[in-house]
Design an enzyme around this catalytic site. Sequence first.
Site, PDB file in Angstrom:
ATOM      1  N   ALA A 144       0.889  -1.056   0.153  1.00 21.05           N
ATOM      2  CA  ALA A 144       0.044   0.060   0.084  1.00 21.05           C
ATOM      3  C   ALA A 144       0.927   1.332   0.091  1.00 21.05           C
ATOM      4  O   ALA A 144       1.814   1.311   0.721  1.00 21.05           O
ATOM      5  CB  ALA A 144      -0.856  -0.081   1.306  1.00 21.05           C
ATOM      6  N   SER A 193       2.496  -2.522   4.318  1.00 24.18           N
ATOM      7  CA  SER A 193       2.603  -0.937   3.968  1.00 24.18           C
ATOM      8  C   SER A 193       3.771  -0.635   3.119  1.00 24.18           C
ATOM      9  O   SER A 193       5.021  -1.299   3.303  1.00 24.18           O
ATOM     10  CB  SER A 193       2.647   0.080   5.432  1.00 24.18           C
ATOM     11  OG  SER A 193       3.818  -0.375   6.002  1.00 24.18           O
ATOM     12  N   ASP A 194       4.039   0.264   2.557  1.00 23.19           N
ATOM     13  CA  ASP A 194       5.146   0.957   2.158  1.00 23.19           C
ATOM     14  C   ASP A 194       5.944   1.307   3.364  1.00 23.19           C
ATOM     15  O   ASP A 194       5.151   1.454   4.371  1.00 23.19           O
ATOM     16  CB  ASP A 194       4.953   2.078   1.127  1.00 23.19           C
ATOM     17  CG  ASP A 194       6.506   2.293   0.320  1.00 23.19           C
ATOM     18  OD1 ASP A 194       7.546   1.802   0.827  1.00 23.19           O
ATOM     19  OD2 ASP A 194       6.352   3.135  -0.629  1.00 23.19           O
ATOM     20  N   TRP A 195       7.184   1.549   3.386  1.00 19.35           N
ATOM     21  CA  TRP A 195       8.025   1.754   4.578  1.00 19.35           C
ATOM     22  C   TRP A 195       7.573   3.176   5.205  1.00 19.35           C
ATOM     23  O   TRP A 195       7.567   4.042   4.468  1.00 19.35           O
ATOM     24  CB  TRP A 195       9.489   1.757   4.111  1.00 19.35           C
ATOM     25  CG  TRP A 195      10.118   0.322   4.233  1.00 19.35           C
ATOM     26  CD1 TRP A 195      11.388   0.170   4.832  1.00 19.35           C
ATOM     27  CD2 TRP A 195       9.483  -0.944   3.890  1.00 19.35           C
ATOM     28  NE1 TRP A 195      11.358  -1.267   5.033  1.00 19.35           N
ATOM     29  CE2 TRP A 195      10.448  -2.002   4.337  1.00 19.35           C
ATOM     30  CE3 TRP A 195       8.359  -1.442   3.418  1.00 19.35           C
ATOM     31  CZ2 TRP A 195      10.302  -3.282   4.150  1.00 19.35           C
ATOM     32  CZ3 TRP A 195       8.131  -2.801   2.983  1.00 19.35           C
ATOM     33  CH2 TRP A 195       9.004  -3.644   3.687  1.00 19.35           C
TER      34      TRP A 195
END
Length: 840
Positions: free
Chosen positions: A203, A236-238
């Site tokens: 995401a 999640s993206d970081w």
Amino acid sequence: MTSGPAHPDITAPDTTDLADLIAELSVQDKVLLLTGADAWRTQGADALGLRPMVCSDGPAGVRGILLDERHPSSSLPCPSALGATWDTGLVRELAAALGAEARSKDVDVLLAPTINLMRTPLGGRGFECFSEDPMLTAGLGVAFVRGVQSAGVAATVKHFVGNDSETQRWTYDARIAERVLRELYLAPFEACVRHAGVALVMAAYNKVNGIPMTEHACLLRDVLKDEWSFDGVVTSDWNAARSTAATALAALDLAMPGPDGPWGPQLARAVADGAVTPEVLDDKVARLLRLAARVGALSPPGGGASVWPQAVPGGTGPTLVDPALLRRAAAASLVLLRNERGALPVDRAGLGRVAVIGPNAVRPAIHGGGSAVVAPVTVSTPAVALAEALAGQAEVTVAEGCQTWVMVPAPAAGSLRDPDTGEPGLRLEFRAGDGALLAAEHRTSTALTWWDQVPPGIGWGEAGKIVLVTSFRPDLDGPHVLGVAGVGHLTLTVDGAVVADGATVVPDDPVEAMARPGELRTTVALPAGREAQIRLEYTPAADGEGPLAVRLGIVAAADDDDLLAQAVRAAGQADVAVVVVGSAEMTESEGFDRDTLALPGRQDELVRRVAAVNGRTVVVVNAGMPVLMPWASQVAAVIYAWLPGQAMGEALADVLFGRAEPGGRLPVTLPASEADCPVLHAVPRDGLLTYDEGLLIGYRGYDARLSRPQFPFGHGLGYTTWAYESLRATTADLAAGDDLGLTVTVRNTGSRAGREVVQAYLAGPPGDPARPVRELAAFAIATAGPGEAVEVTLQVPARAFARWDEDSAGWLWPPGQFTVHVGRSSRDLRLTAQIRSEAR
Ligand code: BGC
């Protein structure tokens, strides 16, 4: 590539009964599993027989958890280069080899492929995408995922969704109509879920239509999980997860990195107070354990016989991608845009002298910046590879032509010596705030990056220092430019005298700390042959975050007027001039968009002046995304070479001298001017990025405006010519919801064997003003010997005939007359067929 029993195929059906395992866990145990253990690892749980899973970028090579020249990685052609192959078989083969390398480095989850679309040619991460077209992106994305996962490694499609530019990427709100989302931006994700069984979806940072993607219940839960039946993990993206209940309810499953983050105890509290139900929590845990089972990270407690596929224990070292495959793939991605009077391939027999010119001939851009960076095993530069290919046959003169570097380049190979060990390279020291030595090591790279693993006391906001010490022996007498870069305070001394001292700014985007950290520059006169003692002290900024990087660059000062004059002289005396121009290192990167399509520096002037004195000028463009080529009609040949990875020079030599065909076709339109681009800058206004162009990105926009690009989508000449002889469709009356089969006969009318990418475009019936004039609907590869005719079959999926209907929130098959156009590019259409489609 991965034959034999060595690795599980993670797309195999999963029969594990996870419910029993989950029942053994407390809420605290569960939430612990759902946030990373550190930057790259998930949490393990001994009681479950769950070991931590290791994640690693990325799309053009698997970095592993360290970016370090002592642990190099195979450097693949960048995804836009893979897009140019239009070859699902080759992409799958390469991705399987990448998966095997990942597995051998104990990586379970590869953070690739990127399947966003090239909405604008200036997009900083465009090189990480396959194409401006959703159908080509979907086809190659599916092949990539299948390849990686066949090696027992989980692939991650990213960045879901609307993450098509970098300016304000953490916060912008992409306003995209539902139809546009469905038909363009979601389509590759849907294909990778439905047709490749992708294990993870990432995401994105941005919002879509007002809601952060990590909180987007409609897109994550309703569309991805419910409608498409995605059974994997949404990560999640970081650092993209920034709330507790909203992300949990929206069906995010894993918050990365860790151990801090918005979940943990807050998520346990949200479950306790009823904001998040136990079922929602259990679903996330089940997905994580299913992923673990797929990659072999879950074994039954008590050591009984495993019911899950097990990863093969670490071997003797990394299984690098076969260099011959990297070379073949890079050659297959090169696109021959122009070839006047058969300038290419060059016959080596009659050559006396070849001039190899241009900044990228000596310092190529093999990959883009940001998380896609790897420390390559080796780099084959055009200057060296062409000289090797011509050894004993022709004299090669190399001329840089002009300088384009954004940051001072690394010192020449062999010019540095570690004063301690005497070996080539430098001594790297980690020192505490009081100066005490914490650790020291010998390194050979002068561009050092730490994603998360510097010794304690050194990172952001600590008082510690990173120190580089080296002896530099110049080849040339005179002024040298020294550059030191890093986010924080830098002090450079040469022979004990401070020559640069100051602080650089903290960038808005943490990835810029690695991709484009601030630099201090100075010029120092150095005598040739005498070692200068260099010391760089770097204290990271107190308010920085993200990866940490420090660089030392040294280059003999040069004047562009002189470099240009030398290049023109070399070209004038040569039989053939090969000019390699393109992006400089750090021109194309995650973290920021480009602000111009022009080639950096004086490269346009260089090409024009070389072409004026040499009629056999071949220009090679080394860029991951479009650049303007105002001189294209003045040169004999142009090859688009993308960011081709470590095999660049060898692949280019293979193509220039005819050992391989430049088989690529453009996956993105190359504009004649900035004004012609359907979407150019993607700068949010008041945080909003409106996708006003609707469906008309890339070639669809050019077709709608009837404007002529410099080179159209799908274009590429190869080394032979083709006649399109016939087109047959399986039916002229298509039932709504059916696929359409096409059979196309093409003949190789040239004098050498070749490869053709047969492209089918579909034009819809009138009455739908938003619909593009035509859209890519299918493609296939034909290979044939000289004079030979071959039949290829193409499958136009039913979806190509459908439209997303916002009123009924579903796909509609409009009835009427469709035209199938088949040809060599979006603007070179040779055959047509009429198809009547029924209503549904
Ligand atoms: C990027 C992702 C990447 C992640 C981990 C983020 O900044 O957007 O593509 O996988 O970092 O490096």
